[in-house]
Design a protein around this motif. Structure first.
Motif, PDB file in Angstrom:
ATOM      1  N   LEU A   1       0.934  -1.366   0.120  1.00  0.00           N
ATOM      2  CA  LEU A   1       0.193   0.355  -0.080  1.00  0.00           C
ATOM      3  C   LEU A   1       0.798   1.176   0.107  1.00  0.00           C
ATOM      4  O   LEU A   1       0.455   2.076  -0.802  1.00  0.00           O
ATOM      5  CB  LEU A   1      -0.676  -0.025   1.127  1.00  0.00           C
TER       6      LEU A   1
ATOM      7  N   ASP B   1       0.840   3.854  -3.232  1.00  0.00           N
ATOM      8  CA  ASP B   1       1.009   5.263  -2.764  1.00  0.00           C
ATOM      9  C   ASP B   1       0.979   6.816  -2.880  1.00  0.00           C
ATOM     10  O   ASP B   1       0.966   7.607  -3.620  1.00  0.00           O
ATOM     11  CB  ASP B   1       0.290   5.668  -1.080  1.00  0.00           C
TER      12      ASP B   1
ATOM     13  N   TYR C   1      -9.139   1.633  -2.269  1.00  0.00           N
ATOM     14  CA  TYR C   1      -8.111   0.534  -1.895  1.00  0.00           C
ATOM     15  C   TYR C   1      -9.260  -0.594  -2.050  1.00  0.00           C
ATOM     16  O   TYR C   1     -10.065  -1.089  -1.403  1.00  0.00           O
ATOM     17  CB  TYR C   1      -7.203   0.840  -0.525  1.00  0.00           C
TER      18      TYR C   1
END
Length: 306
Positions: free
Chosen positions: A91, A95, A105
């Motif tokens: 993640l 990002d 997400y």
């Protein structure tokens, strides 16, 4: 270092309004269905999106299958391959690459209805939020940060126990009236700015949800389909993991608990649910009791259960 493979729309295209981040660890059985549903999204005219497949520690064909999916003109598909199987690090890598003003997400085993991504992007648009703020109290008007999710529905389970458990679980008030965000949640850039890197925790979805006050969370009518794990062993392991994740948040981020609107279920309401679905209640009670027993214990922090 991660490697990124772009497909679909050239990088010279205008920046996307929405970025969909899909962390994927050995999701070869699911990724094509996930992307097929996503690419069938009905987006407003002129809106563009990007999809980032965060293939972390994969030993199967996840990245290859994802790259083979044909992205329609309004979407750009990028494959980011990471050597380590770690969702939180994936993640963070996603990002760092995402360019959209709205971040979605999405779990790789989830499929979205065609209207959902468009609804999310509209709901999290700062201009729309500012218009809503003008009608709110000053106590709620201090931020443009918003969190959103759709209306979850369960895919059809194979085991009778999971079908009964899931049917009862979907009737719980938190699922019916809250914005739980399991399998799919989104936020705008103002919301994502509330923390830096994703912390190394179990319950990343709960961490994200509780980083927003109740009035900052938006539940949208469009649906998404989410699979529940199969059988008593897997249901027990996942429930234990969920409980451990909540306990970890209590310990490490107690300040977030003020945003939790998940109230204990009153006995009268529980009795009403029992009368509505006694078999579902029995399945839910069985899993709850097994969670407290020594059966099916695992030392792993992360439990897949499929």
């Amino acid at each position: 270092m991660p490697t990124a493979t772009p497909t679909g729309t050239p990088t010279a295209a205008p920046l996307p309004q929405v970025s969909v981040l899909i962390p994927a660890h050995n999701e070869a059985s699911y990724i094509a269905g996930c992307l097929g549903a996503l690419f069938a999204s009905v987006l407003p005219a002129g809106m563009r999106g990007e999809v980032l497949i965060l293939a972390n520690g994969c030993t199967d064909a996840t990245a290859r299958i994802a790259a083979a999916q044909a992205a329609p003109p309004q979407w750009q598909l990028r494959i980011i391959e990471l050597p380590e199987g770690n969702k939180l690090k994936a993640l963070n890598a996603g990002d760092a690459e995402a360019r959209g003003g709205v971040l979605v997400y999405l779990d790789a085993d989830v499929t979205v209805d065609p209207a959902l991504i468009g609804q999310i992007t509209a709901a999290l648009d700062p201009a729309q939020i500012q218009a809503q703020i003008r009608a709110q109290t000053q106590a709620q008007a201090h931020t443009l940060a918003r969190y959103a999710s759709g209306t979850p529905q369960l895919t059809t389970a194979q085991s009778a126990l999971t079908r009964a458990y899931g049917r009862f679980w979907m009737r719980l008030p938190f699922v019916q009236t809250g914005t739980p965000g399991f399998g799919l949640f989104a936020m705008n850039r103002a919301g994502r700015a509330r923390w830096q890197d994703w912390p190394d925790i179990i319950a990343d979805d709960t961490f994200a949800r509780l980083s927003f006050a109740a009035h900052e969370r938006i539940k949208l009518p469009a649906r998404y389909a989410w699979p529940m794990v199969e059988g008593l062993r897997n249901l027990t392991r996942v429930r234990r993991r969920q409980n451990a994740g909540v306990a970890e948040l209590h310990e490490k981020y107690p300040q977030l608990l003020a945003n939790d609107d998940k109230a204990p279920l009153p006995m009268g309401q529980l009795f009403g649910l029992l009368l509505q679905d006694p078999i579902g209640f029995a399945a839910y009670a069985l899993v709850s009791l097994t969670v407290k027993s020594p059966l099916f214990r695992s030392r792993q922090r992360w439990t897949r259960g499929r």
